[in-house]
Design a protein around this motif. Structure first.
Motif, PDB file in Angstrom:
ATOM      1  N   ASP A  85       6.328  16.470  -5.167  1.00 15.07           N
ATOM      2  CA  ASP A  85       6.969  16.428  -3.849  1.00 15.07           C
ATOM      3  C   ASP A  85       8.278  15.643  -3.925  1.00 15.07           C
ATOM      4  O   ASP A  85       8.281  14.440  -4.175  1.00 15.07           O
ATOM      5  N   SER A  86       9.383  16.320  -3.685  1.00 17.81           N
ATOM      6  CA  SER A  86      10.689  15.652  -3.766  1.00 17.81           C
ATOM      7  C   SER A  86      10.867  14.584  -2.688  1.00 17.81           C
ATOM      8  O   SER A  86      11.748  13.734  -2.799  1.00 17.81           O
ATOM      9  N   LYS A  87      10.028  14.609  -1.654  1.00 17.72           N
ATOM     10  CA  LYS A  87      10.123  13.630  -0.574  1.00 17.72           C
ATOM     11  C   LYS A  87       9.298  12.366  -0.840  1.00 17.72           C
ATOM     12  O   LYS A  87       9.379  11.405  -0.077  1.00 17.72           O
ATOM     13  N   SER A  88       8.519  12.349  -1.911  1.00 13.21           N
ATOM     14  CA  SER A  88       7.699  11.170  -2.231  1.00 13.21           C
ATOM     15  C   SER A  88       8.592   9.999  -2.631  1.00 13.21           C
ATOM     16  O   SER A  88       9.612  10.183  -3.297  1.00 13.21           O
ATOM     17  N   SER A  89       8.195   8.815  -2.224  1.00 13.01           N
ATOM     18  CA  SER A  89       8.968   7.614  -2.558  1.00 13.01           C
ATOM     19  C   SER A  89       8.850   7.286  -4.043  1.00 13.01           C
ATOM     20  O   SER A  89       7.918   7.726  -4.728  1.00 13.01           O
ATOM     21  N   ALA A  90       9.789   6.500  -4.516  1.00 10.16           N
ATOM     22  CA  ALA A  90       9.756   6.061  -5.913  1.00 10.16           C
ATOM     23  C   ALA A  90       8.487   5.266  -6.187  1.00 10.16           C
ATOM     24  O   ALA A  90       7.891   5.386  -7.264  1.00 10.16           O
ATOM     25  N   GLU A 142       5.678   6.173  -8.936  1.00  9.16           N
ATOM     26  CA  GLU A 142       5.317   5.233 -10.002  1.00  9.16           C
ATOM     27  C   GLU A 142       3.798   5.059 -10.080  1.00  9.16           C
ATOM     28  O   GLU A 142       3.204   5.086 -11.160  1.00  9.16           O
ATOM     29  N   LEU A 143       3.169   4.886  -8.928  1.00  8.76           N
ATOM     30  CA  LEU A 143       1.707   4.766  -8.889  1.00  8.76           C
ATOM     31  C   LEU A 143       1.037   6.058  -9.341  1.00  8.76           C
ATOM     32  O   LEU A 143       0.046   6.024 -10.073  1.00  8.76           O
ATOM     33  N   ALA A 144       1.585   7.193  -8.915  1.00  8.42           N
ATOM     34  CA  ALA A 144       1.023   8.485  -9.299  1.00  8.42           C
ATOM     35  C   ALA A 144       1.087   8.685 -10.808  1.00  8.42           C
ATOM     36  O   ALA A 144       0.135   9.152 -11.428  1.00  8.42           O
ATOM     37  N   GLY A 145       2.203   8.305 -11.404  1.00  9.47           N
ATOM     38  CA  GLY A 145       2.342   8.422 -12.851  1.00  9.47           C
ATOM     39  C   GLY A 145       1.333   7.570 -13.588  1.00  9.47           C
ATOM     40  O   GLY A 145       0.735   7.995 -14.582  1.00  9.47           O
ATOM     41  N   SER A 146       1.126   6.361 -13.096  1.00 10.07           N
ATOM     42  CA  SER A 146       0.146   5.467 -13.717  1.00 10.07           C
ATOM     43  C   SER A 146      -1.253   6.032 -13.585  1.00 10.07           C
ATOM     44  O   SER A 146      -2.024   6.041 -14.549  1.00 10.07           O
ATOM     45  N   VAL A 182      -0.252   6.142  -0.764  1.00 10.99           N
ATOM     46  CA  VAL A 182       0.141   5.007  -1.615  1.00 10.99           C
ATOM     47  C   VAL A 182      -1.026   4.043  -1.785  1.00 10.99           C
ATOM     48  O   VAL A 182      -1.296   3.563  -2.893  1.00 10.99           O
ATOM     49  N   LEU A 183      -1.762   3.783  -0.715  1.00  5.76           N
ATOM     50  CA  LEU A 183      -2.907   2.875  -0.805  1.00  5.76           C
ATOM     51  C   LEU A 183      -4.002   3.443  -1.707  1.00  5.76           C
ATOM     52  O   LEU A 183      -4.615   2.707  -2.485  1.00  5.76           O
ATOM     53  N   SER A 184      -4.247   4.744  -1.620  1.00  4.69           N
ATOM     54  CA  SER A 184      -5.261   5.381  -2.469  1.00  4.69           C
ATOM     55  C   SER A 184      -4.871   5.299  -3.941  1.00  4.69           C
ATOM     56  O   SER A 184      -5.697   4.985  -4.803  1.00  4.69           O
ATOM     57  N   LEU A 185      -3.608   5.582  -4.228  1.00  7.19           N
ATOM     58  CA  LEU A 185      -3.136   5.512  -5.608  1.00  7.19           C
ATOM     59  C   LEU A 185      -3.187   4.076  -6.131  1.00  7.19           C
ATOM     60  O   LEU A 185      -3.614   3.828  -7.261  1.00  7.19           O
ATOM     61  N   ALA A 186      -2.785   3.122  -5.298  1.00  8.72           N
ATOM     62  CA  ALA A 186      -2.815   1.709  -5.705  1.00  8.72           C
ATOM     63  C   ALA A 186      -4.244   1.262  -5.983  1.00  8.72           C
ATOM     64  O   ALA A 186      -4.506   0.556  -6.963  1.00  8.72           O
ATOM     65  N   GLY A 187      -5.177   1.680  -5.146  1.00  5.41           N
ATOM     66  CA  GLY A 187      -6.579   1.321  -5.354  1.00  5.41           C
ATOM     67  C   GLY A 187      -7.121   1.888  -6.648  1.00  5.41           C
ATOM     68  O   GLY A 187      -7.841   1.211  -7.385  1.00  5.41           O
TER      69      GLY A 187
END
Length: 82
Positions: free
Chosen positions: A22-27, A31-35, A67-72
């Motif tokens: 998604d081009s609208k996703s924040s940096a 970053e969390l998604a990549g991790s 973002v919270l789900s990815l961080a968790g």
């Protein structure tokens, strides 16, 4: 050194993939998604830097559920000794 054998679930991996596409996703989300994706189907663990970032995010307000789900997920795969 302790070892955390947890891996990214398929639902979080799908979410992470969608975030990266998604081009609208924040940096931050990317970053969390990549991790999270780097820990799917592997024994890799969260780096100290990502562990600190995920912990900070979970302690703040104003982040999206994505973002919270990815961080968790990222934080749950951290080295237990840190």
């Amino acid at each position: 050194m302790s070892f955390n054998a947890k891996q990214t679930s398929s639902s979080i991996a799908s979410l992470a993939s969608a975030v990266l596409l998604d081009s609208k996703s924040s940096a931050l989300a990317k970053e969390l998604a990549g991790s999270a994706l780097s820990q799917a189907s592997t024994t890799k663990q969260t780096s100290a830097r990502m562990e600190e970032l995920a912990s900070k995010i979970l302690g703040e307000s104003g982040h999206s559920q994505t973002v919270l789900s990815l961080a968790g997920s990222v934080l749950s795969q951290a080295n237990k000794e840190r």
